[in-house]
Enzyme design. Sequence first.
Site, mmCIF file in Angstrom:
data_model
loop_
_atom_site.group_PDB
_atom_site.id
_atom_site.type_symbol
_atom_site.label_atom_id
_atom_site.label_comp_id
_atom_site.label_asym_id
_atom_site.label_seq_id
_atom_site.Cartn_x
_atom_site.Cartn_y
_atom_site.Cartn_z
ATOM 1 N N HIS A 158 68.227 75.922 102.955
ATOM 2 C CA HIS A 158 67.243 75.690 103.314
ATOM 3 C C HIS A 158 66.456 75.197 104.538
ATOM 4 O O HIS A 158 67.525 75.048 105.117
ATOM 5 C CB HIS A 158 66.446 74.148 102.809
ATOM 6 C CG HIS A 158 66.116 74.980 100.959
ATOM 7 N ND1 HIS A 158 65.845 73.535 99.792
ATOM 8 C CD2 HIS A 158 66.752 75.920 99.967
ATOM 9 C CE1 HIS A 158 65.347 74.235 98.693
ATOM 10 N NE2 HIS A 158 65.816 75.391 98.986
ATOM 11 N N THR A 206 50.797 111.084 98.707
ATOM 12 C CA THR A 206 52.328 111.302 99.515
ATOM 13 C C THR A 206 53.082 111.506 98.125
ATOM 14 O O THR A 206 54.310 111.753 98.955
ATOM 15 C CB THR A 206 52.424 109.624 99.303
ATOM 16 O OG1 THR A 206 50.671 109.140 100.006
ATOM 17 C CG2 THR A 206 53.627 108.882 99.904
ATOM 18 N N ALA A 253 53.180 102.110 108.316
ATOM 19 C CA ALA A 253 53.639 102.413 109.318
ATOM 20 C C ALA A 253 52.510 103.515 110.184
ATOM 21 O O ALA A 253 52.350 104.148 109.688
ATOM 22 C CB ALA A 253 55.215 103.083 109.022
ATOM 23 N N GLU A 282 65.583 73.025 106.542
ATOM 24 C CA GLU A 282 65.803 72.196 107.212
ATOM 25 C C GLU A 282 67.024 71.599 107.311
ATOM 26 O O GLU A 282 66.990 70.499 107.905
ATOM 27 C CB GLU A 282 65.122 70.333 105.922
ATOM 28 C CG GLU A 282 63.320 70.772 105.534
ATOM 29 C CD GLU A 282 62.980 71.202 104.444
ATOM 30 O OE1 GLU A 282 63.836 72.581 104.269
ATOM 31 O OE2 GLU A 282 62.513 70.532 103.470
ATOM 32 N N CYS A 316 66.610 69.276 98.963
ATOM 33 C CA CYS A 316 66.701 68.227 100.911
ATOM 34 C C CYS A 316 66.412 66.810 101.410
ATOM 35 O O CYS A 316 66.472 66.354 101.685
ATOM 36 C CB CYS A 316 65.724 69.490 101.263
ATOM 37 S SG CYS A 316 65.584 70.952 102.155
ATOM 38 N N CYS A 321 62.173 70.388 99.324
ATOM 39 C CA CYS A 321 62.102 69.486 97.678
ATOM 40 C C CYS A 321 63.100 68.644 97.465
ATOM 41 O O CYS A 321 63.865 68.257 98.362
ATOM 42 C CB CYS A 321 63.499 71.020 97.380
ATOM 43 S SG CYS A 321 64.505 71.079 97.844
ATOM 44 N N ASP A 358 55.233 113.851 100.273
ATOM 45 C CA ASP A 358 56.861 112.815 101.243
ATOM 46 C C ASP A 358 57.522 113.017 100.095
ATOM 47 O O ASP A 358 59.182 113.511 100.836
ATOM 48 C CB ASP A 358 56.742 112.027 101.163
ATOM 49 C CG ASP A 358 55.660 111.539 102.445
ATOM 50 O OD1 ASP A 358 55.162 113.294 102.795
ATOM 51 O OD2 ASP A 358 55.583 110.447 102.498
ATOM 52 N N ARG A 403 61.840 95.731 100.315
ATOM 53 C CA ARG A 403 61.466 96.014 98.476
ATOM 54 C C ARG A 403 62.481 95.525 97.314
ATOM 55 O O ARG A 403 62.340 95.323 96.678
ATOM 56 C CB ARG A 403 61.978 97.617 98.872
ATOM 57 C CG ARG A 403 60.828 98.899 99.271
ATOM 58 C CD ARG A 403 61.336 100.195 99.911
ATOM 59 N NE ARG A 403 60.622 100.908 100.089
ATOM 60 C CZ ARG A 403 60.729 102.605 100.412
ATOM 61 N NH1 ARG A 403 62.125 103.039 100.475
ATOM 62 N NH2 ARG A 403 59.796 103.014 101.162
HETATM 63 N N1 LIG Z 1 52.247 105.841 107.199
HETATM 64 C C1 LIG Z 1 52.863 105.581 106.330
HETATM 65 O O1 LIG Z 1 53.451 104.282 106.399
HETATM 66 C C2 LIG Z 1 52.438 106.238 105.097
HETATM 67 C C3 LIG Z 1 52.912 106.214 104.267
HETATM 68 C C4 LIG Z 1 53.287 106.489 102.926
HETATM 69 C C5 LIG Z 1 52.229 107.632 103.862
HETATM 70 N N2 LIG Z 1 52.209 108.438 104.332
HETATM 71 C C6 LIG Z 1 50.799 109.770 104.619
HETATM 72 O O2 LIG Z 1 50.164 110.285 103.998
HETATM 73 C C7 LIG Z 1 49.724 111.279 103.519
HETATM 74 C C8 LIG Z 1 48.871 111.091 102.227
HETATM 75 O O3 LIG Z 1 48.012 110.486 101.892
HETATM 76 P P1 LIG Z 1 46.669 110.466 101.763
HETATM 77 O O4 LIG Z 1 46.411 109.513 101.993
HETATM 78 O O5 LIG Z 1 46.756 112.014 101.315
HETATM 79 O O6 LIG Z 1 47.262 110.450 99.656
HETATM 80 P P2 LIG Z 1 48.556 109.214 99.446
HETATM 81 O O7 LIG Z 1 48.513 108.023 100.130
HETATM 82 O O8 LIG Z 1 49.751 109.451 98.204
HETATM 83 O O9 LIG Z 1 46.579 108.594 98.509
HETATM 84 C C9 LIG Z 1 45.640 108.957 98.244
HETATM 85 C C10 LIG Z 1 46.084 109.171 96.822
HETATM 86 O O10 LIG Z 1 45.981 108.275 95.706
HETATM 87 C C11 LIG Z 1 45.582 108.656 94.081
HETATM 88 N N3 LIG Z 1 44.175 107.679 94.364
HETATM 89 C C12 LIG Z 1 42.841 107.376 95.145
HETATM 90 N N4 LIG Z 1 42.293 106.413 95.047
HETATM 91 C C13 LIG Z 1 42.893 106.792 93.413
HETATM 92 C C14 LIG Z 1 42.279 106.504 91.949
HETATM 93 N N5 LIG Z 1 40.431 106.093 92.139
HETATM 94 N N6 LIG Z 1 42.415 105.987 90.674
HETATM 95 C C15 LIG Z 1 43.671 106.993 90.878
HETATM 96 N N7 LIG Z 1 44.732 107.788 91.875
HETATM 97 C C16 LIG Z 1 43.908 107.339 93.274
HETATM 98 C C17 LIG Z 1 45.021 110.154 94.488
HETATM 99 O O11 LIG Z 1 46.366 110.267 93.967
HETATM 100 P P3 LIG Z 1 46.366 112.349 92.932
HETATM 101 O O12 LIG Z 1 46.071 112.896 93.576
HETATM 102 O O13 LIG Z 1 47.886 112.273 92.314
HETATM 103 O O14 LIG Z 1 45.243 111.598 92.089
HETATM 104 C C18 LIG Z 1 45.635 110.581 95.783
HETATM 105 O O15 LIG Z 1 45.589 111.679 96.259
HETATM 106 C C19 LIG Z 1 50.691 111.883 103.479
HETATM 107 O O16 LIG Z 1 51.290 112.727 105.156
HETATM 108 C C20 LIG Z 1 52.339 110.425 104.097
HETATM 109 O O17 LIG Z 1 53.267 111.199 104.697
HETATM 110 C C21 LIG Z 1 51.824 107.818 105.178
#
Ligand SMILES: NC(=O)c1ccc[n+]([C@@H]2O[C@H](COP(=O)([O-])OP(=O)(O)OC[C@H]3O[C@@H](n4cnc5c(N)ncnc54)[C@H](OP(=O)(O)O)[C@@H]3O)[C@@H](O)[C@H]2O)c1
Length: 335
Positions: free
Chosen positions: A52, A218, A181, A54, A113, A104, A222, A206
Amino acid sequence: MPFGASLMQKALDAAWPYQVLTFPNPAVGAVVSNDAGEILGIGAHHKAGLPHAEVLALKEAYLALTHDKRIEALSDSMALHLFLKENHQDLFLNLSLHVTLEPCNHFGKTPPCSSLIEALGIKRVVIGSFDESANAKGGGVYLQSRGVNVSFGCLKEACDTLLTPFTCKEKQEPFIFFKLALSANNVATGGMITSLDSRTMVHRLRDCCDLMVIGGNTVRVDRPTLDARLCEGKAPDILIYSHSPQFDKSIPLFHIPNRKVFVDSTLESIKSYSMVMIEGGAGMLKAMEDKVEWYLIFQSTHEKEGEAIALPKGLKKVFSQAVGEDTMSWYQRVW
Ligand SMILES: NC(=O)c1ccc[n+]([C@@H]2O[C@H](COP(=O)([O-])OP(=O)(O)OC[C@H]3O[C@@H](n4cnc5c(N)ncnc54)[C@H](OP(=O)(O)O)[C@@H]3O)[C@@H](O)[C@H]2O)c1
């Protein structure tokens, strides 16, 4: 800032880098100081099962006071308790301990502690938050009953904020945060954005989560894995938030052993988890805007081509630190 409060702020600053990483334990920081207010030791709890805050602050203080290097080799909590109890030489009698959470008062994965503090004869203990957990609470009152000068509530609001994931756990509610990010110019798309240090930190986070929520688009764009391989940790379950149940099952995230992947158009199942990280781009950020209070943003120093993402309004920065060449910041949304 008053004298005691500045010492408690140092304890908070020591604890925040381990936010979430200590789960299911709370993130806690501690500072040992002398009558002149000089800091002799600072400690933070790093991970459940490890010493912990402390104990680590007391370890550092012992080393500063004695230069007895034998203690440096000890990392196990029980070993540190025993060593300090046997070798303190009454050196702690005039010292103060500032700690963000009540010490604790029970045997869990580590010894109490409160009994160590009592054994060392620490003069004054200043506490930020009360420990309300059924198992561990009562350390402050115990120490008072043993004649220690104990005060409660120093920087209480900030200490309670630090404690939020643990408080959620005690209430059997999930702690939910959105991890994002960003490039230096706030672009969130276009492949890898942050450094290996940041990505390793994300994998460590995670490892402490039981669920990740990811936007459907995403997953399609991705084709992620979403495991914790960079720290050899366990992969959390995955909820793909989507209107459509159909996904290409050759996407790597479907092939990680010992975890569940499910697609849902509601977020109901989040309630049965305790530590939840949301990842996604602009669409997901928008969809979660009114549901998520906590945001963890990793920001690179490099610019990227693309459109800057619109962050939710009312984000208040709570803590920020360097992670390699990037910055990692916790924000709380104030509605
Ligand atoms: N920089 C970062 O931290 C980061 C992290 C993750 C992703 N990204 C980037 O972000 C981009 C994708 O972003 P995005 O905004 O297009 O997609 P997203 O992050 O996957 O979010 C939008 C998706 O969420 C789902 N959604 C939204 N509202 C919802 C609802 N009310 N009910 C059910 N599902 C819902 C839909 O999926 P469906 O279309 O399947 O229905 C929608 O396409 C990519 O280029 C990826 O590389 C960046």
